[in-house]
Design an enzyme around this catalytic site. Structure first.
Site, PDB file in Angstrom:
ATOM      1  N   CYS A  44       0.844  -1.188   0.000  1.00  0.00           N
ATOM      2  CA  CYS A  44       0.000   0.000   0.000  1.00  0.00           C
ATOM      3  C   CYS A  44       0.886   1.247   0.000  1.00  0.00           C
ATOM      4  O   CYS A  44       1.773   1.382   0.849  1.00  0.00           O
ATOM      5  CB  CYS A  44      -0.897   0.005   1.229  1.00  0.00           C
ATOM      6  SG  CYS A  44      -1.903   1.501   1.381  1.00  0.00           S
ATOM      7  N   CYS A  47       0.312   3.149   3.517  1.00  0.00           N
ATOM      8  CA  CYS A  47       0.731   2.680   4.843  1.00  0.00           C
ATOM      9  C   CYS A  47       1.746   1.542   4.807  1.00  0.00           C
ATOM     10  O   CYS A  47       2.208   1.114   5.859  1.00  0.00           O
ATOM     11  CB  CYS A  47      -0.490   2.252   5.656  1.00  0.00           C
ATOM     12  SG  CYS A  47      -1.231   0.704   5.110  1.00  0.00           S
ATOM     13  N   CYS A  93      -7.432  -0.981   1.188  1.00  0.00           N
ATOM     14  CA  CYS A  93      -6.445  -1.447   2.165  1.00  0.00           C
ATOM     15  C   CYS A  93      -7.124  -1.460   3.522  1.00  0.00           C
ATOM     16  O   CYS A  93      -7.619  -0.438   3.985  1.00  0.00           O
ATOM     17  CB  CYS A  93      -5.240  -0.514   2.181  1.00  0.00           C
ATOM     18  SG  CYS A  93      -4.078  -0.871   3.521  1.00  0.00           S
ATOM     19  N   CYS A  96      -5.373   1.025   6.353  1.00  0.00           N
ATOM     20  CA  CYS A  96      -5.506   2.484   6.350  1.00  0.00           C
ATOM     21  C   CYS A  96      -6.788   2.958   5.679  1.00  0.00           C
ATOM     22  O   CYS A  96      -7.062   4.165   5.661  1.00  0.00           O
ATOM     23  CB  CYS A  96      -4.288   3.133   5.684  1.00  0.00           C
ATOM     24  SG  CYS A  96      -4.223   2.979   3.883  1.00  0.00           S
ATOM     25  N   CYS A 116      -8.517  -5.178 -10.026  1.00  0.00           N
ATOM     26  CA  CYS A 116      -8.086  -4.127 -10.940  1.00  0.00           C
ATOM     27  C   CYS A 116      -7.659  -2.932 -10.089  1.00  0.00           C
ATOM     28  O   CYS A 116      -8.509  -2.268  -9.478  1.00  0.00           O
ATOM     29  CB  CYS A 116      -9.254  -3.771 -11.861  1.00  0.00           C
ATOM     30  SG  CYS A 116      -8.832  -2.611 -13.152  1.00  0.00           S
TER      31      CYS A 116
HETATM   32 FE    FE Z   1      -2.862   1.134   3.474  1.00  0.00          FE
END
Ligand code: FE
Length: 129
Positions: A44, A47, A93, A96, A116
């Protein structure tokens, strides 16, 4: 992970902020990873949580990096998205809350899923780096 809007703006590039925090979508065939074939883990960009592996990446022809599954189910969340006149499943995610992209049931292989994902919501860490 909780951050204020100002903190996110300070940490992320404007494009990352638009995608991760405002559910934006980068233009296809423009991101860093749609045509990237190096081995590694995609984290990510907000984060650092590991989200997708190059082992599960495939060429979807869409212009966005596409994966058959998350590296850990616990790291990636899904929720209904009815924006833009479509009913889609948004992918986020879990750590976060950042928007990553969408998942569609038309992928290859055993999972049959196509995650995607916007390139700019990811950073790839090369194997051995
Ligand atoms: Fe994240």
């Amino acid at each position: 992970m909780e951050r204020t809007d100002d903190e996110w703006r300070a940490i992320l590039t404007p494009e990352q902020y638009t995608v991760l925090r405002q559910q934006g979508t980068e233009a296809p065939f423009t991101g860093a990873y749609w045509d990237d074939h190096a081995p590694g883990m995609y984290h990510c960009a907000g984060c650092g949580t590991p989200l997708f592996s190059s082992d599960d990446k495939f060429d979807s022809g869409t212009g966005w990096p596409s994966f058959t599954r998350p590296v850990e189910d616990d790291n990636v969340g899904a929720r209904e998205d009815s924006s833009h006149g479509m009913r889609r499943i948004e992918v986020v995610c879990k750590a976060c809350g950042g928007h990553l992209g969408h998942v569609f049931p038309d992928g290859p292989g055993p999972s049959g899923m196509r995650y995607c994902i916007n390139s700019c919501s990811l950073t790839r860490e090369e194997v051995g780096a």
